[in-house]
Write an enzyme that holds these catalytic residues in place. Structure first.
Site, PDB file in Angstrom:
ATOM      1  N   ASP A 163       4.220 -18.703  93.068  1.00  0.00           N
ATOM      2  CA  ASP A 163       4.853 -17.894  92.501  1.00  0.00           C
ATOM      3  C   ASP A 163       4.045 -16.656  92.345  1.00  0.00           C
ATOM      4  OD1 ASP A 163       6.327 -20.488  90.278  1.00  0.00           O
ATOM      5  OD2 ASP A 163       6.863 -19.748  92.367  1.00  0.00           O
ATOM      6  N   HIS A 169      12.487 -16.743  92.689  1.00  0.00           N
ATOM      7  CA  HIS A 169      11.759 -17.480  91.527  1.00  0.00           C
ATOM      8  C   HIS A 169      12.717 -17.097  90.019  1.00  0.00           C
ATOM      9  CE1 HIS A 169       8.925 -19.455  88.670  1.00  0.00           C
ATOM     10  NE2 HIS A 169       8.999 -18.361  88.143  1.00  0.00           N
TER      11      HIS A 169
END
Ligand code: GRF
Length: 194
Positions: free
Chosen positions: A144, A108
């Site tokens: 995430d 990410h």
């Protein structure tokens, strides 16, 4: 260790991972799989002799479970030990995540827990952060989130745009993900910090 890599576009992280798995590396790429049959990364994988597959998510009109049932066919056939999401832009259901729990990795483009979700570079600039970067983490049911396996930090320059920062972070991603995979493939989950 057999590694499957999921992509949605250019696949620069996939290329970095694939090109790192040489010599005495404990892992090897067995499949590159995309939700977009036109993903340029599929051509780059094929050029490296890596088997590829694609399932067009647009054929499932938002029925995530049906899309994932198709995605699982080539993925399970490849019998991966580790699945790496690399620029993969679809949200996965808890059922999919559970199936690969503990061996599903994602990169990410922010220093999680800051800026989960999208537009991470614009948000870092907007916040006036001095640093930005990338995070490799184990994928859990919450987007995430999940245990962090590594982070790479880059400076934010005063004249940065989201594009210039994105380019600097992407370069760091290409160093971070291979470093994390090499360690993770040996069963070592201690953090990599670059
Ligand atoms: C990039 O924005 C990268 O930061 C993120 O996914 C996007 C595409 O990456 N991880 P890639 O070139 O397809 O690996």
């Amino acid at each position: 260790k057999r590694v499957a890599i999921l992509i949605s576009g250019g696949g620069s992280n996939m290329v970095a991972l694939a090109d790192s798995m040489t010599g005495d590396h404990p892992a090897c790429p067995v499949l590159v799989l995309s939700n977009d049959p036109a993903a340029a990364g599929l051509t780059r994988a094929a050029a490296r002799g890596i088997p590829t597959a694609a399932v067009d998510h647009r054929g499932f009109r938002g029925d995530r479970a049906a899309f994932e049932a198709e995605l699982l066919m080539p993925l399970l056939a490849a019998e991966p030990d580790i699945v790496c999401l690399a620029g993969f832009m679809r949200i996965l259901t808890p059922a999919f995540v559970d199936r690969f729990a503990g061996r599903l990795l994602n990169i990410h483009p922010s220093l999680l827990p800051k800026y989960p979700g999208l537009h991470t570079h614009a948000r870092a600039i907007e916040a006036g952060d001095a640093e930005a970067g990338a995070t490799v983490h184990l994928v859990t049911r919450v987007l995430d989130e999940g245990p962090i396996l590594g982070q790479a930090r880059v400076p934010v320059q005063p004249d940065d745009t989201p594009e210039t920062l994105a380019a600097r972070v992407l370069t760091a991603e290409h160093r971070l993900y291979p470093a994390v995979l090499r360690r993770f493939a040996t069963g070592d989950t201690t953090r990599v910090d670059l």
